[in-house]
Design a protein around this motif. Structure first.
Motif, mmCIF file in Angstrom:
data_model
loop_
_atom_site.group_PDB
_atom_site.id
_atom_site.type_symbol
_atom_site.label_atom_id
_atom_site.label_comp_id
_atom_site.label_asym_id
_atom_site.label_seq_id
_atom_site.Cartn_x
_atom_site.Cartn_y
_atom_site.Cartn_z
ATOM 1 N N GLU A 109 0.843 -1.195 0.000
ATOM 2 C CA GLU A 109 0.000 0.000 0.000
ATOM 3 C C GLU A 109 0.874 1.240 0.000
ATOM 4 O OE1 GLU A 109 -3.271 0.467 2.683
ATOM 5 O OE2 GLU A 109 -3.878 -1.616 2.449
ATOM 6 N N MET A 110 0.279 2.328 -0.470
ATOM 7 C CA MET A 110 0.953 3.622 -0.499
ATOM 8 C C MET A 110 0.364 4.503 0.593
ATOM 9 S SD MET A 110 2.926 2.922 -3.005
ATOM 10 C CE MET A 110 3.684 4.414 -3.610
ATOM 11 N N GLY A 153 3.573 20.018 -5.298
ATOM 12 C CA GLY A 153 3.272 20.269 -3.893
ATOM 13 C C GLY A 153 2.508 19.149 -3.199
ATOM 14 N N LYS A 154 2.276 18.045 -3.906
ATOM 15 C CA LYS A 154 1.568 16.898 -3.329
ATOM 16 C C LYS A 154 2.568 16.055 -2.521
ATOM 17 C CE LYS A 154 -1.026 12.801 -4.601
ATOM 18 N NZ LYS A 154 -1.330 11.865 -5.672
ATOM 19 N N PRO A 155 2.209 15.676 -1.278
ATOM 20 C CA PRO A 155 3.127 14.848 -0.474
ATOM 21 C C PRO A 155 3.481 13.546 -1.188
ATOM 22 C CG PRO A 155 1.365 15.702 0.905
ATOM 23 C CD PRO A 155 1.007 16.036 -0.526
ATOM 24 N N LEU A 156 4.760 13.185 -1.106
ATOM 25 C CA LEU A 156 5.234 11.947 -1.723
ATOM 26 C C LEU A 156 4.647 10.749 -0.984
ATOM 27 C CD1 LEU A 156 9.018 12.826 -2.162
ATOM 28 C CD2 LEU A 156 7.230 12.847 -3.917
ATOM 29 N N GLU A 157 4.215 9.766 -1.737
ATOM 30 C CA GLU A 157 3.682 8.561 -1.120
ATOM 31 C C GLU A 157 4.798 7.546 -0.930
ATOM 32 O OE1 GLU A 157 0.223 7.213 -3.337
ATOM 33 O OE2 GLU A 157 -0.996 8.395 -1.950
ATOM 34 N N TRP A 158 4.797 6.929 0.228
ATOM 35 C CA TRP A 158 5.746 5.873 0.549
ATOM 36 C C TRP A 158 5.055 4.544 0.297
ATOM 37 C CZ3 TRP A 158 9.134 6.874 5.454
ATOM 38 C CH2 TRP A 158 9.637 8.180 5.433
ATOM 39 N N GLU A 159 5.840 3.521 -0.059
ATOM 40 C CA GLU A 159 5.286 2.190 -0.287
ATOM 41 C C GLU A 159 5.579 1.307 0.923
ATOM 42 O OE1 GLU A 159 5.528 -1.517 -3.476
ATOM 43 O OE2 GLU A 159 6.751 0.270 -3.794
ATOM 44 N N PHE A 160 4.556 0.571 1.355
ATOM 45 C CA PHE A 160 4.666 -0.304 2.522
ATOM 46 C C PHE A 160 4.300 -1.730 2.144
ATOM 47 C CE2 PHE A 160 4.089 3.901 4.103
ATOM 48 C CZ PHE A 160 4.919 3.970 5.210
ATOM 49 N N ARG A 161 4.995 -2.687 2.752
ATOM 50 C CA ARG A 161 4.718 -4.100 2.538
ATOM 51 C C ARG A 161 4.300 -4.733 3.862
ATOM 52 N NH1 ARG A 161 8.236 -7.913 4.466
ATOM 53 N NH2 ARG A 161 10.111 -7.100 5.438
ATOM 54 N N HIS A 162 3.614 -5.850 3.758
ATOM 55 C CA HIS A 162 3.261 -6.597 4.967
ATOM 56 C C HIS A 162 4.487 -7.355 5.452
ATOM 57 C CE1 HIS A 162 -1.098 -6.077 5.186
ATOM 58 N NE2 HIS A 162 -1.027 -5.940 3.874
ATOM 59 N N ILE A 163 4.659 -7.418 6.753
ATOM 60 C CA ILE A 163 5.708 -8.253 7.318
ATOM 61 C C ILE A 163 5.059 -9.562 7.759
ATOM 62 C CG2 ILE A 163 7.193 -6.331 8.018
ATOM 63 C CD1 ILE A 163 6.174 -6.711 10.892
ATOM 64 N N THR A 164 5.858 -10.605 7.858
ATOM 65 C CA THR A 164 5.335 -11.902 8.265
ATOM 66 C C THR A 164 5.277 -11.991 9.784
ATOM 67 O OG1 THR A 164 7.522 -12.933 8.372
ATOM 68 C CG2 THR A 164 6.379 -12.978 6.223
ATOM 69 N N SER A 165 4.531 -12.954 10.258
ATOM 70 C CA SER A 165 4.476 -13.193 11.707
ATOM 71 C C SER A 165 5.861 -13.522 12.238
ATOM 72 C CB SER A 165 3.507 -14.337 12.024
ATOM 73 O OG SER A 165 2.200 -13.983 11.666
ATOM 74 N N SER A 171 8.597 -2.356 7.279
ATOM 75 C CA SER A 171 7.454 -2.277 6.366
ATOM 76 C C SER A 171 7.722 -1.402 5.148
ATOM 77 C CB SER A 171 6.229 -1.714 7.101
ATOM 78 O OG SER A 171 5.895 -2.500 8.208
ATOM 79 N N VAL A 172 8.608 -0.425 5.281
ATOM 80 C CA VAL A 172 8.845 0.540 4.198
ATOM 81 C C VAL A 172 9.622 -0.110 3.058
ATOM 82 C CG1 VAL A 172 9.981 2.703 3.556
ATOM 83 C CG2 VAL A 172 8.780 2.540 5.733
ATOM 84 N N VAL A 173 9.046 -0.028 1.856
ATOM 85 C CA VAL A 173 9.720 -0.498 0.647
ATOM 86 C C VAL A 173 10.415 0.683 -0.035
ATOM 87 C CG1 VAL A 173 9.361 -1.507 -1.653
ATOM 88 C CG2 VAL A 173 8.020 -2.332 0.310
ATOM 89 N N MET A 174 9.668 1.783 -0.132
ATOM 90 C CA MET A 174 10.184 2.987 -0.790
ATOM 91 C C MET A 174 9.761 4.208 0.004
ATOM 92 S SD MET A 174 11.937 3.789 -3.265
ATOM 93 C CE MET A 174 12.401 5.083 -4.366
ATOM 94 N N PHE A 198 -1.094 4.034 11.068
ATOM 95 C CA PHE A 198 -1.343 3.439 9.748
ATOM 96 C C PHE A 198 -0.641 2.088 9.627
ATOM 97 C CE2 PHE A 198 0.680 2.616 5.642
ATOM 98 C CZ PHE A 198 -0.433 2.325 4.878
ATOM 99 N N VAL A 199 0.647 2.041 9.975
ATOM 100 C CA VAL A 199 1.418 0.804 9.828
ATOM 101 C C VAL A 199 0.855 -0.296 10.725
ATOM 102 C CG1 VAL A 199 3.690 -0.271 10.189
ATOM 103 C CG2 VAL A 199 3.513 1.916 8.987
#
Length: 144
Positions: A18-19, A31-43, A83-86, A123-124
């Motif tokens: 998700e972004m 002027g739009k905030p940059l979106e970061w990419e997040f991944r799910h982590i495993t248990s 969680s952060v990919v980008m 969010f995370v």
């Protein structure tokens, strides 16, 4: 067909990245905030993070007795970082541009507004499947 066929990995739903705009202080040309990419982590990854952030503290009045204590702030930092990919928080050039040497310190330098950081943490936690934030659980425990 096996009685477990529905539980086979091939039937497992893939969790999508998700972004999320982590901070309003980093924006694109319009002027739009940059979106970061997040991944799910495993248990399993989560358990490693929890163990890394758990310390033994002495039990008051009980010599040689200890109990585990989770360093919640550090755990949340590490969960966000994992969680952060980008952007790549492990990138040495990006860390150098902020004068830091760890991904957790880079995260705190990039999202340096406390309100934005709390929103990002919430969010995370929701993204990772936690329906109540750790801070809310702490407040709930204090009030009971």
């Amino acid at each position: 067909m096996s009685k477990f066929s529905k539980f086979m990995k091939s039937n497992k739903i893939e969790k999508k990245n998700e972004m999320y705009p982590a901070t309003r202080s980093l924006c694109d040309e319009s002027g739009k905030p940059l979106e970061w990419e997040f991944r799910h982590i495993t248990s399993k990854e989560n358990e490693v993070l929890r163990e890394d952030c758990t310390i033994e503290v002495p039990v008051t009045g009980k010599p040689n007795m200890y109990r585990p204590r989770l360093k919640t702030s550090l755990y949340i930092q590490k969960m966000i970082t994992a969680s952060v990919v980008m952007p790549d928080l492990y990138d040495a050039q990006l860390q150098d541009s902020y004068g830091v040497k760890t991904p957790e310190d880079l995260l705190l330098a990039m999202v340096d507004d406390p309100g934005e950081y709390n929103d990002l943490a919430a969010f995370v936690q929701r993204f990772q499947g936690f329906h109540v934030s750790f801070n809310e659980k702490v407040d709930e425990a204090k009030n009971s």
